[in-house]
Design an enzyme around this catalytic site. Structure first.
Site, PDB file in Angstrom:
ATOM      1  N   ARG A   1      32.854  45.266  41.715  1.00 50.24           N
ATOM      2  CA  ARG A   1      32.680  43.810  41.778  1.00 50.24           C
ATOM      3  C   ARG A   1      33.571  43.182  42.851  1.00 50.24           C
ATOM      4  NH1 ARG A   1      33.909  38.866  38.186  1.00 50.24           N
ATOM      5  NH2 ARG A   1      31.878  37.874  37.900  1.00 50.24           N
TER       6      ARG A   1
ATOM      7  N   VAL B   1      29.676  34.205  42.073  1.00 53.67           N
ATOM      8  CA  VAL B   1      29.340  35.425  41.340  1.00 53.67           C
ATOM      9  C   VAL B   1      29.557  35.100  39.872  1.00 53.67           C
ATOM     10  CG1 VAL B   1      29.968  37.821  40.922  1.00 53.67           C
ATOM     11  CG2 VAL B   1      29.949  36.930  43.251  1.00 53.67           C
ATOM     12  N   SER B   2      28.493  35.132  39.086  1.00 49.46           N
ATOM     13  CA  SER B   2      28.553  34.675  37.702  1.00 49.46           C
ATOM     14  C   SER B   2      29.439  35.580  36.853  1.00 49.46           C
ATOM     15  CB  SER B   2      27.146  34.636  37.100  1.00 49.46           C
ATOM     16  OG  SER B   2      26.325  33.757  37.825  1.00 49.46           O
ATOM     17  N   ALA B   3      29.804  35.074  35.683  1.00 50.47           N
ATOM     18  CA  ALA B   3      30.612  35.858  34.749  1.00 50.47           C
ATOM     19  C   ALA B   3      29.907  37.174  34.430  1.00 50.47           C
ATOM     20  CB  ALA B   3      30.854  35.061  33.471  1.00 50.47           C
TER      21      ALA B   3
END
Length: 771
Positions: A388, A421-423
């Site tokens: 990530r 960038v989403s959870a």
């Protein structure tokens, strides 16, 4: 330089050490780093522990860290009677810092050791990131000018000292019996891209070489002009850019590479004074050798740097800064524009990440899986294996791997995000809802890279992801970051996501469509480009409240299978909607209609200055209250539903953001008051009220209260309702029974339990008359 952990242990085991802590050093620490209440300190490279013991005497709780067991054995023995010190075996340059105090430090010291650190600027920033607000980093080192030549390796010269301090917000320098004491504040640092003199004519066509190590850190040289630079230089006549890059890398740093491992990413073109400068950005994917300093007349030293710290290093040579942002868009902010001509192929993905990233990714995955968001093995494996942090290179590792955090990558303003960038938990849940099989093709609307790579991992080696975004910069960033760290199975394209990706639809349609922005409407293209029986996962706004819906295609109809509470960045495409608003009472109250036409506010301005009608709903709840279904229930069943906002402390409206309804010039909204306070949240009691203004205040308050009571009786424990989504224009008689929420392109029919919708009531009445 060149000392190993074993060398240092033998050094200490032989009874040797370093210069004892002097009175002037002690005085400077007392003056510039007094221990606050509950203060905590880290003595990095603590050796035999003299500094750590002194800091404990000042009132700090201290962590003394060193990577040499021999040093720690002596520290424990020599300071056994000192309370408040914890001894840690830790390599602050290369090791994982997981054992350091989680809450950070008020003071970090590194004494007589920084000269032995290979990547000094990186290590200082790595340590400074552990400072609490207002904390201070103190570096104590011998100075070359006062050190005999045979001991030069233990000292720093002025250029090397400048490389340490550049980029910190403030730096104070003191002398302590011949030692330089640097007191550094402001770990956020600063960044500037600067130029040299006018380029020589033969140097205007050059190569900038981007090289990373096994931890994904980029190589930079500190020049004698006080700037950080990439390896590189002019391209000689008849020489190709990759060959020039390999040659310059060896000449300047001592590292060697093959020409076939040097790939031109882009060609940059800008003007420097009256000279047009062309720079080929060359990414080297493999190299050999050890760092040296072959051109000491041009460079002070070479160091490896974490990408997220680049913006804290201070002065950069401008072409190097531009080259870094060409490879990792976003790592250096505010650069002047240059012309960039990307190459169609820029080489294979490049591996490399620190051990800390592996640990943090495992922790994130464990948390997300443990909370039930990723039950399937393919999604679990994707969380554990897709890096990530490489899709948010400007972000510290701890932030990148916070599974509950959406990482903003582009902002419109300090408070408004344009891309993120989403959870991780939400990404995992939405991917799970797609029920993907290996080898499929998925459309992602809203790019960024990480989510697309998760999808690609789940789809397997024969799968493919098409990612579309309206922002050319987002597409460019996604392409570059996927080229650096991706699977090669993500295709990022520019376009309005509301149109899908018509040129990329596989035969039979996409095997899944995932929308990663708030959507006001269901774009027809999403349904039309979706395979029959496949799933569309979309964060849909209803009354201004967003829920991620899992929708299955059955011909022209979409049926809900799953709801998840969520929030995303707003849509910027053609289907984006700006909600109509009316400001009342000199702007003290704002009414907005997220769906449908604005209501009639005639007379409300005067009514808000009149008496307020209050009505209890009779609903008293214990502990933390979950509004999830209530918000959607009110938004889809109350006539004239709207949202109300007011500043904190408003005398007119008790809620800063409230569900409301406006009908016939009257207004009612939902609020609450605490009726029992308690230390434990589970023991607190809250009662819900309706406040109303206007001539029809009594009636509106009763209708709103009845909505609350019905929800509490019939809906609260049953969860979200079945919902069927029809194309816009579908006649009423062809709709299923339920409450209808009309969107520009779709008609949503919600089938709430225990409720007879107004349309059904009309049908029943018509049937009764016929009977």
């Amino acid at each position: 330089m060149g000392y190993t952990r074993t060398d240092w242990s033998e050094h200490y085991n032989a009874g040797r050490g370093f210069r004892q802590l002097g009175d002037e050093e002690r005085g400077l620490l007392v003056e510039h780093a007094p221990a606050p209440e509950g203060g905590r300190a880290l003595d990095a490279c603590c050796g035999t522990g003299e500094m750590a013991a002194y800091l404990a005497s000042l009132g700090y709780t201290v962590d003394g860290a060193d990577f040499a067991q021999g040093a720690l054995e002596r520290a424990r023995a020599e300071h056994a009677d000192v309370a408040g010190v914890r001894w840690l075996c830790l390599d602050v340059e290369h090791g994982d810092l997981a054992d350091l105090a989680e809450g950070g430090y008020d003071l970090i010291t590194i004494r007589l050791a920084v000269a032995f650190v290979r990547d000094r600027a990186r290590v200082l920033r790595r340590l400074a990131a552990r400072l609490r607000e207002g904390g201070v980093l103190v570096v104590i080192t011998p100075v070359a000018e006062r050190t005999p030549e045979e001991r030069r390796h233990i000292a720093l010269d002025e250029n090397e000292l400048a490389a340490l301090t550049d980029g910190f917000a403030t730096c104070e320098r003191f002398d302590a019996e011949g030692l330089a004491v640097l007191v550094l504040h402001g770990s956020a640092g600063s960044f500037s891209a600067e130029e040299k003199q006018r380029p020589e004519p033969q140097a205007v066509f050059g190569a900038a070489v981007v090289v990373t190590d096994v931890s994904g850190r980029v190589l930079l040289g500190r020049s004698t002009q006080g700037m950080w630079e990439l390896p590189g230089g002019r391209i000689e006549q008849g020489e190709a850019a990759p060959a020039a890059a390999v040659r310059e890398l060896a000449e300047e740093s001592g590292l060697t590479a093959r020409v076939e491992d040097a790939h031109v990413v882009t060609v940059l073109h800008d003007d420097r004074l009256d000279v047009r400068r062309v720079t080929a950005v060359v990414r080297v994917t493999r190299w050999d050798g050890e760092l040296g300093l072959p051109e000491a007349h041009r460079f002070v030293r070479w160091e490896w740097h974490d990408l997220h710290t680049l913006a804290t290093l201070g002065r950069f040579f401008a072409p190097s800064a531009q080259a870094l942002t060409a490879v990792w868009p976003g790592v250096l902010p505010g650069l002047p524009p240059v012309h960039s001509y990307p190459c169609a192929t820029a080489g294979p993905p490049v591996s490399g990440e620190p051990a800390e990233a592996v640990r943090l990714r495992e922790r994130m995955a464990d948390i997300v899986i443990g909370k039930g968001w990723a039950p399937s093995p393919p999604v679990q494996a994707a969380l554990r294996e897709v890096s990530r942090h490489r899709f948010v290179p400007e972000t510290p590792l701890e932030t990148a791997y916070d599974g509950d955090l959406a990482v903003v990558t582009i902002r419109e303003s300090p408070t408004t995000a344009l891309s993120s960038v989403s959870a991780a938990w939400l990404q995992a849940d939405m991917i799970e809802q797609l029920r993907l099989k290996q080898g499929g093709t998925v459309l992602e609307v809203g790019s960024g890279g990480y989510n697309a790579e998760l999808l690609a991992h789940v789809l397997g080696k024969r799968g493919r992801v098409v990612s579309v975004d309206i922002d050319p910069y987002v597409v460019h960033r996604t392409r570059r970051l996927c080229a650096e760290a991706g699977s090669g199975r993500v295709t990022a394209i520019p376009g309005d996501g509301g149109l899908g990706a018509p040129a990329h639809v596989p035969a039979g349609g996409f095997d899944g469509v995932m929308i990663t922005h708030n959507a006001h409407d269901i774009a027809p293209a999403w349904r039309e480009q979706l395979a029959e029986g496949a799933r569309l996962v979309v964060p849909l706004e209803m009354g201004g409240y967003t829920r991620s819906l899992t929708l299955i295609r059955h011909g022209d109809v979409l049926c809900t299978e799953h709801w998840t509470y969520c929030g995303f960045v707003r849509d910027r495409g053609a289907t984006a909607r700006t909600a109509p608003t009316v400001r009342l009472a000199d702007g003290a109250v704002t009414v907005r209609w997220e769906d449908g036409a604005p209501g009639d506010t005639t007379g409300l301005e005067e009514s808000l200055r009149g008496p307020r009608h209050e009505l209890t709903t009779g609903l008293v709840v214990r502990g933390v209250f979950n509004f999830e279904t209530l918000q959607i229930y009110a938004a889809t069943t109350l006539p004239g539903f709207c949202r109300l906002t007011a500043p904190e402390g408003s005398p007119l409206v008790a809620q800063q953001d409230a569900a409301a309804m406006v009908v016939d010039g009257s207004l009612a909204y939902l609020t609450h008051r605490k009726v029992k306070d308690a230390a434990a949240p589970a023991d607190r009691l809250t009662e819900f009220f309706i406040h109303a203004y206007g001539p029809a205040a009594d009636d509106l308050a009763e209708r709103f209260a009845d909505c609350m009571r019905t929800w509490d009786r019939d809906v609260r424990e049953s969860g979200y309702p079945p919902m069927i989504i029809y194309p816009a224009g579908t006649p009423d008689e062809h709709l299923s029974a339920g409450d209808v929420l009309d969107k520009p392109s779709a008609r949503l029919v919600l089938q709430w339990p225990g409720r007879v919708s107004p349309r059904a009531q009309i049908r029943l009445a018509a049937g009764g008359q016929r009977a």
